[in-house]
Design a protein around this motif. Structure first.
Motif, PDB file in Angstrom:
ATOM      1  N   GLN A 344     -45.206  -6.821  77.351  1.00 48.47           N
ATOM      2  CA  GLN A 344     -44.970  -6.730  78.778  1.00 48.47           C
ATOM      3  C   GLN A 344     -45.373  -8.018  79.481  1.00 48.47           C
ATOM      4  O   GLN A 344     -44.671  -8.508  80.388  1.00 48.47           O
ATOM      5  CB  GLN A 344     -45.735  -5.538  79.351  1.00 48.47           C
ATOM      6  CG  GLN A 344     -45.444  -5.277  80.828  1.00 48.47           C
ATOM      7  CD  GLN A 344     -46.163  -4.041  81.338  1.00 48.47           C
ATOM      8  OE1 GLN A 344     -46.888  -3.412  80.586  1.00 48.47           O
ATOM      9  NE2 GLN A 344     -45.964  -3.708  82.597  1.00 48.47           N
ATOM     10  N   ASN A 347     -42.769 -10.542  78.686  1.00 50.56           N
ATOM     11  CA  ASN A 347     -41.554 -10.246  79.447  1.00 50.56           C
ATOM     12  C   ASN A 347     -41.710 -10.652  80.914  1.00 50.56           C
ATOM     13  O   ASN A 347     -40.799 -11.212  81.527  1.00 50.56           O
ATOM     14  CB  ASN A 347     -41.233  -8.765  79.326  1.00 50.56           C
ATOM     15  CG  ASN A 347     -39.864  -8.425  79.893  1.00 50.56           C
ATOM     16  OD1 ASN A 347     -39.019  -9.287  80.066  1.00 50.56           O
ATOM     17  ND2 ASN A 347     -39.647  -7.152  80.171  1.00 50.56           N
ATOM     18  N   GLU A 348     -42.890 -10.345  81.477  1.00 52.91           N
ATOM     19  CA  GLU A 348     -43.142 -10.740  82.865  1.00 52.91           C
ATOM     20  C   GLU A 348     -43.120 -12.258  83.015  1.00 52.91           C
ATOM     21  O   GLU A 348     -42.603 -12.797  84.013  1.00 52.91           O
ATOM     22  CB  GLU A 348     -44.477 -10.177  83.315  1.00 52.91           C
ATOM     23  CG  GLU A 348     -44.480  -8.657  83.472  1.00 52.91           C
ATOM     24  CD  GLU A 348     -45.850  -8.129  83.836  1.00 52.91           C
ATOM     25  OE1 GLU A 348     -46.800  -8.949  83.861  1.00 52.91           O
ATOM     26  OE2 GLU A 348     -45.977  -6.913  84.083  1.00 52.91           O
ATOM     27  N   LYS A 350     -41.376 -14.348  81.149  1.00 51.02           N
ATOM     28  CA  LYS A 350     -39.976 -14.758  81.082  1.00 51.02           C
ATOM     29  C   LYS A 350     -39.255 -14.445  82.391  1.00 51.02           C
ATOM     30  O   LYS A 350     -38.452 -15.257  82.888  1.00 51.02           O
ATOM     31  CB  LYS A 350     -39.295 -14.045  79.908  1.00 51.02           C
ATOM     32  CG  LYS A 350     -39.787 -14.485  78.532  1.00 51.02           C
ATOM     33  CD  LYS A 350     -39.420 -15.939  78.278  1.00 51.02           C
ATOM     34  CE  LYS A 350     -39.865 -16.374  76.884  1.00 51.02           C
ATOM     35  NZ  LYS A 350     -39.573 -17.811  76.630  1.00 51.02           N
ATOM     36  N   GLN A 351     -39.520 -13.266  82.940  1.00 51.33           N
ATOM     37  CA  GLN A 351     -38.898 -12.911  84.212  1.00 51.33           C
ATOM     38  C   GLN A 351     -39.313 -13.877  85.317  1.00 51.33           C
ATOM     39  O   GLN A 351     -38.490 -14.298  86.153  1.00 51.33           O
ATOM     40  CB  GLN A 351     -39.292 -11.473  84.594  1.00 51.33           C
ATOM     41  CG  GLN A 351     -38.700 -10.388  83.695  1.00 51.33           C
ATOM     42  CD  GLN A 351     -37.199 -10.265  83.857  1.00 51.33           C
ATOM     43  OE1 GLN A 351     -36.629 -10.689  84.864  1.00 51.33           O
ATOM     44  NE2 GLN A 351     -36.561  -9.709  82.832  1.00 51.33           N
ATOM     45  N   ASP A 441     -34.427 -15.460  74.284  1.00 49.77           N
ATOM     46  CA  ASP A 441     -35.766 -14.866  74.489  1.00 49.77           C
ATOM     47  C   ASP A 441     -35.682 -13.345  74.578  1.00 49.77           C
ATOM     48  O   ASP A 441     -36.512 -12.617  74.011  1.00 49.77           O
ATOM     49  CB  ASP A 441     -36.406 -15.432  75.770  1.00 49.77           C
ATOM     50  CG  ASP A 441     -36.657 -16.937  75.643  1.00 49.77           C
ATOM     51  OD1 ASP A 441     -36.752 -17.410  74.488  1.00 49.77           O
ATOM     52  OD2 ASP A 441     -36.753 -17.621  76.673  1.00 49.77           O
ATOM     53  N   GLU A 442     -34.645 -12.864  75.315  1.00 45.18           N
ATOM     54  CA  GLU A 442     -34.489 -11.413  75.438  1.00 45.18           C
ATOM     55  C   GLU A 442     -34.198 -10.777  74.088  1.00 45.18           C
ATOM     56  O   GLU A 442     -34.699  -9.708  73.753  1.00 45.18           O
ATOM     57  CB  GLU A 442     -33.357 -11.115  76.414  1.00 45.18           C
ATOM     58  CG  GLU A 442     -33.165  -9.612  76.684  1.00 45.18           C
ATOM     59  CD  GLU A 442     -32.052  -9.358  77.672  1.00 45.18           C
ATOM     60  OE1 GLU A 442     -31.818  -8.180  77.977  1.00 45.18           O
ATOM     61  OE2 GLU A 442     -31.426 -10.339  78.142  1.00 45.18           O
ATOM     62  N   VAL A 445     -37.365 -10.513  72.135  1.00 40.53           N
ATOM     63  CA  VAL A 445     -38.166  -9.384  72.621  1.00 40.53           C
ATOM     64  C   VAL A 445     -37.602  -8.065  72.084  1.00 40.53           C
ATOM     65  O   VAL A 445     -38.338  -7.165  71.672  1.00 40.53           O
ATOM     66  CB  VAL A 445     -38.186  -9.385  74.162  1.00 40.53           C
ATOM     67  CG1 VAL A 445     -38.820  -8.097  74.680  1.00 40.53           C
ATOM     68  CG2 VAL A 445     -38.961 -10.594  74.670  1.00 40.53           C
ATOM     69  N   ARG A 446     -36.259  -7.955  72.091  1.00 42.24           N
ATOM     70  CA  ARG A 446     -35.649  -6.726  71.565  1.00 42.24           C
ATOM     71  C   ARG A 446     -35.959  -6.539  70.089  1.00 42.24           C
ATOM     72  O   ARG A 446     -36.230  -5.424  69.634  1.00 42.24           O
ATOM     73  CB  ARG A 446     -34.131  -6.760  71.768  1.00 42.24           C
ATOM     74  CG  ARG A 446     -33.709  -6.564  73.235  1.00 42.24           C
ATOM     75  CD  ARG A 446     -32.209  -6.619  73.372  1.00 42.24           C
ATOM     76  NE  ARG A 446     -31.808  -6.410  74.779  1.00 42.24           N
ATOM     77  CZ  ARG A 446     -30.546  -6.466  75.204  1.00 42.24           C
ATOM     78  NH1 ARG A 446     -29.578  -6.704  74.339  1.00 42.24           N
ATOM     79  NH2 ARG A 446     -30.269  -6.272  76.476  1.00 42.24           N
ATOM     80  N   GLN A 449     -39.443  -5.332  69.814  1.00 44.67           N
ATOM     81  CA  GLN A 449     -39.529  -3.908  70.169  1.00 44.67           C
ATOM     82  C   GLN A 449     -38.978  -3.021  69.068  1.00 44.67           C
ATOM     83  O   GLN A 449     -39.527  -1.962  68.761  1.00 44.67           O
ATOM     84  CB  GLN A 449     -38.767  -3.652  71.471  1.00 44.67           C
ATOM     85  CG  GLN A 449     -39.454  -4.234  72.716  1.00 44.67           C
ATOM     86  CD  GLN A 449     -38.654  -3.977  73.975  1.00 44.67           C
ATOM     87  OE1 GLN A 449     -37.493  -3.597  73.895  1.00 44.67           O
ATOM     88  NE2 GLN A 449     -39.263  -4.200  75.131  1.00 44.67           N
TER      89      GLN A 449
END
Length: 588
Positions: A344, A347-348, A350-351, A441-442, A445-446, A449
């Motif tokens: 998380q 991800n934050e 990256k966002q 990057d996404e 992350v996938r 996960q």
């Protein structure tokens, strides 16, 4: 549970009860009284000067738990040997803490039942202070209490209570547990006496380590009479009392790894017999029925097996397994939460990075639009000036200059558009590159996960496999029980067949005896007839006499006439007849 940990739980309740101000400290005078009572109950010599000597370097103020623990360990717990009454020890600590924390006005149970619930809380609570009991152990206790009262467990009612606990802290302290049991929330339809009996049964199993109890007949060692006794089975002994109130204890049967138990045949008018062989004595016991007999034999064999393996009582072992599983699940959940938190956070980040890039692109676009506007304004001003200069020229060159100006304007506009297109193309390439990196990057992350989900699936499969193993173990235990029941039925059938054969043999023996008596009567009749015949023969022999001719010697007269045979032949035949007579006499 180790002896020190068990004692510390009760002492912790007593210490916190003395802390009236809830400051975490207790005065020395109160600690002296507490220490003296502990030493008295635990049968330890009490040194009244030791407490003052231990705290002589401290100030005059109260003592905290950290300051009291070294004294408690050195002068009390290190000297504890376990040869004292645990129930008296717990009641002393209960007396100190119940006065402050127990509200009897809201309870449907007696003070003794509340004390038993308090002891059960100490047994099931977690290994951390302040002491609490988690939801899983609460459910375990309430299930056993419901079964002891003969009721049925209502899963939906406890699920509602579980939701209420999850809203709070998902645990209870000792006094909240006593209030939960004493308020009757989970015993609707049961009277107080049934609740009290259920609490006592659970207390005896979990705290007193009573694995089985009930009335049976016991054969005496001296008078050999049968007496009804109340038997109480623990892991290493079987105690028997006059009654179930445990007021008068008659003796103990000590159990160890060398003990054995075996069924016996019915005798002396007693049925359902079995024999307990200890290291120094053997005890004959009679159960009320075959089911109770098999239950007692199985329970004693289980105790002997546990003693041979050096394992604790089943409920202690089950509690330890529940704690290990709970700690394992808690560790896995913490690891999963940590990984999810890291993901998380990434991800934050990256966002945030994408948001910063978007803002930078918007600012760049705004700056480009502003510069374009400035260039447009400048170009318009130059164009106006250029038109004015052209108008000032000669009228002859006006048309030509207007054409040149028009061509120049078109060329400039075309070049400007080309520059703008090149700038937009570069910006578009940068935006596409940033988007491609963001997609990479996404995707990472996938994939992370997905790997976490696979690991969670593997863990869940392991838990399901462990559950299946438990079910198979239960099924195997049931199969073994059924096999023992079949063997018992086979042995009973064999016993009945043997009894029938014995009865048949008895009938055959009676018939043979009657035949023997008939033969004996026949032999007696034959002997009597023989004697009669012999008597007649003797009379006939007495009537024989020799007939002699006139001038010859004496002649013998027989049944065949005079001089039928000579004297030698007569002697030979007489000798032969005598031998035959002797043989007949011997045969009789």
């Amino acid at each position: 549970m180790a002896l020190r940990d068990e004692l510390l739980r009760s002492i912790w309740h007593a210490f916190t009860a003395l802390d009236v101000d809830k400051s975490g400290k207790v005065s020395k005078s109160q600690l002296k009284v507490l220490s003296h009572n502990l030493c008295t109950v635990m049968k330890i010599p009490h040194d009244p000067v030791a407490l003052e000597e231990h705290f002589k370097d401290d100030d005059e103020g109260p003592v905290s738990t950290q300051g009291y623990m070294p004294y408690l360990n050195k002068f009390i717990l290190d000297k504890a040997t376990g040869n004292f009454d645990r129930q008296d020890f717990n009641r002393m600590c209960w007396l100190l803490c119940s006065r402050k924390n127990l509200d009897k006005s809201q309870l449907l149970i007696s003070n003794d039942d509340a004390f038993k619930v308090w002891c059960i809380f100490n047994f099931l609570s977690e290994d951390r202070y302040p002491l609490i009991i988690v939801t899983e152990e609460i459910e375990y206790f309430l299930r056993k209490l419901t079964e002891a009262m003969g009721g049925s467990w209502v899963e939906e009612r406890f699920e509602d209570y579980r939701v209420q606990l999850s809203v709070r802290q998902q645990s209870l302290n000792a006094w909240e547990l006593i209030l939960l049991v004493g308020s009757g929330q989970f015993i609707k339809g049961m009277d107080r006496q049934t609740l009290s009996m259920g609490i006592t049964e659970v207390y005896q199993e979990l705290i007193m380590d009573v694995l089985k109890q009930g009335y049976m007949m016991k054969k005496g060692h001296k008078r050999k009479n049968w007496t009804e006794r109340w038997f109480m089975l623990k892991l290493n002994s079987i105690s028997y009392f006059v009654g179930e109130d445990l007021a008068e204890k008659k003796g103990d049967i000590l159990l160890d790894g060398c003990c054995s138990v075996e069924p016996l045949q019915d005798k002396e008018g007693k049925k359902c017999l079995f024999l307990i062989k200890s290291s120094n004595k053997s005890f004959e016991i009679s159960a009320s029925d075959k089911k109770k007999k098999q239950e007692w034999i199985q329970a004693i064999q289980n105790c002997v097996s546990l003693l041979r393996q050096g394992r604790p009582t089943p409920h202690c072992e089950a509690r330890q397994k529940r704690r290990e599983i709970r700690l394992k699940l808690q560790g896995e959940q913490e690891d999963l939460q940590l990984r999810m938190s890291e993901l998380q956070t990434a991800n934050e980040a990256k966002q945030l990075e994408l948001e910063n890039m978007r803002k930078a692109l918007e600012e760049a676009a705004a700056k480009a639009a502003e510069e374009e506007q400035k260039r447009f304004q400048t170009q318009t001003e130059l164009q106006d000036r250029y038109i004015v200069d052209i108008e000032r020229e000669k009228i002859v060159r006006q048309q030509m200059e207007e054409q040149v100006a028009q061509k120049s304007e078109e060329l400039e506009q075309y070049l400007q558009r080309v520059k703008e297109m090149e700038g937009m193309y570069r910006q578009l390439e940068d935006a596409l590159e940033d988007e491609r990196r963001a997609r990479q990057d996404e995707e990472a992350v996938r994939r992370l996960q997905a790997r976490l989900l696979e690991e969670e699936a593997v863990k869940r499969a392991e838990l399901e496999e462990f559950h299946l193993q438990q079910q198979r173990a239960i099924a195997e235990t049931k199969a073994e029980k059924q096999e023992l029941e079949r063997e018992r039925l086979i042995k009973e059938n064999a016993l009945q067949a043997a009894m029938k054969q014995l009865d048949q043999l008895e009938e055959d023996r009676q018939g043979a005896l009657e035949q023997y008596q008939a033969v004996m009567r026949k032999l007696e009749d034959a002997a009597n007839n023989t004697k009669t015949w012999k008597h007649k023969v003797a009379e006939q022999e007495g009537m024989l006499r020799l007939i002699q001719p006139g001038s010859k010697g004496h002649q013998m007269i027989t049944n065949w006439g005079p001089a039928a045979f000579s004297d030698a032949e007569f002697s030979h035949r007489k000798k032969k007849w005598q031998e035959t007579k002797n043989e007949e006499t011997q045969a009789q």
